[in-house]
Design a protein around this motif. Structure first.
Motif, short mmCIF file in Angstrom:
data_model
loop_
_atom_site.label_atom_id
_atom_site.label_comp_id
_atom_site.label_asym_id
_atom_site.label_seq_id
_atom_site.Cartn_x
_atom_site.Cartn_y
_atom_site.Cartn_z
N ARG A 153 7.19 -4.27 8.06
CA ARG A 153 5.87 -5.05 8.40
C ARG A 153 5.41 -4.95 6.98
NH1 ARG A 153 2.89 -2.17 12.72
NH2 ARG A 153 3.94 -0.54 11.82
N GLU A 154 5.00 -6.25 6.15
CA GLU A 154 4.48 -6.14 4.87
C GLU A 154 2.97 -5.55 5.25
OE1 GLU A 154 4.79 -9.15 2.14
OE2 GLU A 154 6.57 -10.07 2.84
N GLY A 155 2.59 -4.69 4.24
CA GLY A 155 1.50 -3.87 4.39
C GLY A 155 1.65 -2.56 5.03
N TYR A 156 2.74 -2.21 5.85
CA TYR A 156 3.04 -1.26 6.51
C TYR A 156 4.56 -0.85 6.31
CZ TYR A 156 -0.76 -2.44 9.46
OH TYR A 156 -2.28 -2.80 9.87
N ALA A 157 5.17 -1.23 5.12
CA ALA A 157 6.60 -1.01 4.71
C ALA A 157 7.10 0.27 4.63
CB ALA A 157 7.03 -1.73 3.68
N VAL A 158 6.02 1.20 4.01
CA VAL A 158 6.30 2.77 3.63
C VAL A 158 6.60 3.40 5.01
CG1 VAL A 158 5.29 4.65 2.33
CG2 VAL A 158 5.40 2.69 1.22
N LEU A 161 -0.74 -11.90 20.19
CA LEU A 161 -1.32 -12.65 20.75
C LEU A 161 -2.68 -13.22 20.38
CD1 LEU A 161 -0.73 -11.79 24.69
CD2 LEU A 161 0.15 -13.89 23.30
N LYS A 162 -2.91 -13.20 19.05
CA LYS A 162 -3.98 -13.68 18.46
C LYS A 162 -3.86 -15.11 17.72
CE LYS A 162 -7.86 -11.68 15.77
NZ LYS A 162 -8.24 -10.49 15.04
N ALA A 163 -4.61 -16.05 18.53
CA ALA A 163 -4.58 -17.35 18.10
C ALA A 163 -5.10 -17.46 16.66
CB ALA A 163 -5.04 -18.06 18.97
N GLY A 164 -4.59 -18.27 15.80
CA GLY A 164 -4.91 -18.65 14.52
C GLY A 164 -4.19 -19.82 13.96
N ILE A 165 -4.31 -19.55 12.57
CA ILE A 165 -3.54 -20.67 11.73
C ILE A 165 -2.26 -20.46 11.68
CG2 ILE A 165 -5.56 -20.99 10.41
CD1 ILE A 165 -4.37 -19.40 7.95
N GLY A 166 -1.39 -19.69 12.32
CA GLY A 166 0.01 -19.25 12.44
C GLY A 166 0.52 -18.21 11.63
N PHE A 167 1.78 -18.25 11.54
CA PHE A 167 2.61 -17.12 10.87
C PHE A 167 3.08 -17.73 9.60
CE2 PHE A 167 5.56 -18.74 14.08
CZ PHE A 167 6.50 -19.19 13.44
N GLY A 168 3.37 -16.98 8.58
CA GLY A 168 4.33 -17.38 7.32
C GLY A 168 4.95 -16.18 6.72
N GLY A 169 4.78 -16.24 5.46
CA GLY A 169 5.62 -15.03 4.72
C GLY A 169 7.06 -15.21 4.57
N PRO A 202 0.84 -1.16 -0.23
CA PRO A 202 -0.09 -0.01 -0.31
C PRO A 202 0.82 1.24 -0.12
CG PRO A 202 -0.99 -1.54 1.56
CD PRO A 202 0.46 -2.27 1.25
N GLY A 203 0.64 2.25 -1.04
CA GLY A 203 1.19 3.52 -1.13
C GLY A 203 2.62 3.58 -1.75
N LEU A 204 3.37 2.24 -2.04
CA LEU A 204 4.51 2.44 -2.47
C LEU A 204 4.49 2.69 -4.00
CD1 LEU A 204 7.55 1.89 -2.26
CD2 LEU A 204 7.06 -0.46 -2.80
N GLU A 205 3.50 2.35 -4.80
CA GLU A 205 3.53 2.58 -6.26
C GLU A 205 3.59 4.32 -6.63
OE1 GLU A 205 2.34 -0.25 -9.28
OE2 GLU A 205 0.82 1.38 -9.76
N ALA A 222 -14.80 -23.39 0.45
CA ALA A 222 -14.56 -22.02 -0.09
C ALA A 222 -13.41 -21.36 0.94
CB ALA A 222 -15.62 -21.11 0.11
N VAL A 223 -12.16 -21.07 0.37
CA VAL A 223 -11.09 -20.34 0.97
C VAL A 223 -10.81 -19.00 0.98
CG1 VAL A 223 -8.71 -20.29 1.42
CG2 VAL A 223 -9.79 -22.61 1.24
N LEU A 224 -11.20 -18.13 1.63
CA LEU A 224 -11.01 -16.70 1.62
C LEU A 224 -9.82 -16.28 2.17
CD1 LEU A 224 -14.79 -15.56 2.66
CD2 LEU A 224 -13.91 -16.50 0.32
N GLY A 225 -8.90 -15.74 1.24
CA GLY A 225 -7.52 -15.56 1.71
C GLY A 225 -6.45 -16.41 1.08
N ALA A 226 -5.42 -15.89 0.58
CA ALA A 226 -4.29 -16.80 0.02
C ALA A 226 -2.83 -16.11 0.68
CB ALA A 226 -4.37 -17.04 -1.33
N ALA A 227 -2.73 -14.89 0.69
CA ALA A 227 -1.64 -14.22 1.11
C ALA A 227 -1.38 -14.51 2.71
CB ALA A 227 -2.01 -12.77 0.86
N PHE A 228 -0.32 -14.38 3.17
CA PHE A 228 -0.03 -14.83 4.25
C PHE A 228 -0.39 -13.80 5.49
CE2 PHE A 228 3.34 -12.03 4.36
CZ PHE A 228 3.86 -11.62 5.61
N LYS A 229 -0.76 -12.60 5.10
CA LYS A 229 -1.38 -11.46 5.72
C LYS A 229 -2.18 -10.71 4.73
CE LYS A 229 1.02 -8.21 7.62
NZ LYS A 229 2.07 -7.53 8.31
N PRO A 230 -2.97 -9.66 5.61
CA PRO A 230 -3.79 -8.88 4.46
C PRO A 230 -2.80 -7.77 4.15
CG PRO A 230 -4.27 -8.47 6.92
CD PRO A 230 -3.60 -9.83 7.17
N ASP A 231 -3.02 -7.01 3.22
CA ASP A 231 -2.63 -5.87 2.66
C ASP A 231 -1.13 -6.17 2.07
OD1 ASP A 231 -4.47 -3.82 3.22
OD2 ASP A 231 -3.76 -3.87 5.36
#
Length: 444
Positions: free
Chosen positions: A155-160, A257-265, A49-52, A322-331
């Motif tokens: 942080r991806e999504g906040y890199a700028v 501290l948010k439980a879920g399917i774990g980290f990636g990237g 976001p915002g980089l281009e 139906a799988v909503l989401g493929a990126a490891f995190k939003p943005d």
């Protein structure tokens, strides 16, 4: 100042554009002609976001341009930022430094004036010292070339934002020329320092360890709450309330501290593995054995989610998912080691018909799992589904109308892989809801 950024991938392109935004003249250097052509045309080859807009603005202003010539880079500036990737070696935990070494091999023989090379890539401790000796050996300028380390904390999504307004700047220096390196760093980051950004000067080894230590801590915190989520499910507790309660302790805090399917990237998984590998090489392998369990817990969250699908649907074979989401995190459009995409792939391999939708990561996903059924919208992915999985916390998913989707799916079952949905809102309109680390929701 005149600066070069060596490497124009995610880190390099972001750093180059943001340094130009600060007013410096910046030359981005890469060997990938297609990538350079895109950047020179004002197109960023990934989503951030915002980089281009920043790239286009600084190309127009004449402060940013790109080249494949290392000779041009050596002539252009005496401050260089090394920002190439350090992926995990195939079949090993260790980091692959091929790209880092290639940059030094290409640039060093061309340096004929006093120069500082700031490494930004995440590398095993000891790399900076080795590269410093190598570049001084091969450069005509010899002792007048210094390799320092300036780790990135993007942080991806906040890199700028993280580049223009960092929460700290760390510079690792060798003792011989530390004053010259520090002066160069203070000039590069003058605008951030004017805003009282913390500025730390350390030895080389400490600077190299800062980034991997930070990532190891964050990964540990995520895996900790996911391990507690497993206990909560067994005990009939709610990990969301538990995390909120312990997060009020300022020694612990609520972040990560948010439980879920774990980290990636592209950072946390490979960085903790490379950290373990390097510790072993240094004879300190026992110090980081806990990271193996951090990694194991993280991977286990993926198979756990697949098992939840089996429990909810009775069988995976023939189930429409139906799988909503493929990126490891939003943005972000980054699908490297994405738990969402991994879960989708596992379900398909076990016989499910899997439809995937993500606002930005479809094209990257197709390169990894070309056989999945990719759709252009939430409705298209969910049509006639037996179960819906929300696996990336995009706002588009967290705000979707559950009443509307009732008329789209075949069976109203939802698995909230990020614990990001309003459970009661979904259950009130008739959905069977299942989060991770909470009691099994009954249909209202």
């Amino acid at each position: 100042m005149r600066l070069t950024v060596l490497g124009t991938g995610y880190l390099g392109a972001t750093h180059a554009a943001c340094m130009a935004e600060l007013g410096h003249e910046v030359l981005g250097v890469d060997v990938d002609a297609a990538k350079l052509a895109k950047l020179q045309a004002g197109e960023v080859p990934f989503y951030e976001p915002g980089l281009e807009e920043i790239v286009q603005r600084n190309l127009s202003a004449g402060r940013l341009r790109f080249t494949s010539s290392y000779q041009e880079a050596a002539d252009f500036a005496d401050v260089h930022f090394l920002a190439v990737g350090t992926p995990q070696k195939r079949g090993e935990y260790a980091a692959d430094l091929t790209h880092v070494d290639s940059v030094i091999d290409s640039l060093a023989p061309l340096i004929s004036k006093p120069t500082v090379i700031f490494g930004k890539s995440t590398v095993p401790v000891g790399t900076a010292e080795r590269l410093g000796a190598l570049v001084r050996e091969r450069s005509p300028a010899r002792v007048h070339v210094e390799v320092a380390w300036n780790p990135e904390f993007l942080r991806e999504g906040y890199a700028v934002r993280d580049t223009l307004m960092p929460d700290r700047i760390v510079i690792g220096v060798g003792s011989a020329t530390s004053d010259r390196v520090e002066r160069a760093a203070r000039e590069v980051y003058a605008s951030q320092l004017a805003e009282d950004c913390p500025f730390m000067v350390t030895d080389l080894a400490t600077a190299e360890l800062v980034k991997v230590s930070a990532n190891a801590f964050l990964a540990t915190k995520i895996s900790f709450i996911n391990a507690i989520a497993e206990v909560c499910e067994a005990a009939g507790a709610d990990v969301r309330l538990l995390a909120e309660a312990i997060g009020y302790d300022d020694r612990i805090g609520k972040k990560f501290l948010k439980a879920g399917i774990g980290f990636g990237g592209g950072c946390l998984p490979k960085d903790i593995r490379a950290f373990m590998a390097r510790a072993g090489e240094l004879g300190a392998d026992e110090a980081l054995t806990f990271l193996r369990e951090v990694d194991n817990i993280n991977v286990r969250r993926r198979t756990k989610t697949v098992e939840i699908v089996r429990q909810m649907c009775g069988s995976i074979l023939g189930t429409r998912v139906a799988v909503l989401g493929a990126a490891f995190k939003p943005d972000s459009d980054d699908v490297r080691d994405s738990p969402a995409l991994n879960i989708a792939g596992q379900l398909q391999l076990q016989g499910a018909a899997v439809a995937v939708y993500d606002p930005k990561a479809i094209e990257n996903s197709k390169r990894i799992f070309p056989t999945l059924d990719y759709q252009a919208s939430i409705d298209d992915a969910c049509r006639n589904a037996d179960v819906v999985l929300v696996l990336t916390e995009w706002e588009e998913f967290t705000t979707v109308d559950p009443g509307h989707l009732m008329d789209v799916v075949r069976t109203p079952r939802i698995i909230d892989g990020r614990n990001c949905l309003d459970q009661q809102r979904w259950m009130d309109v008739g959905w069977t809801y299942r989060g991770l680390g909470i009691s099994i929701g009954e249909r209202a």
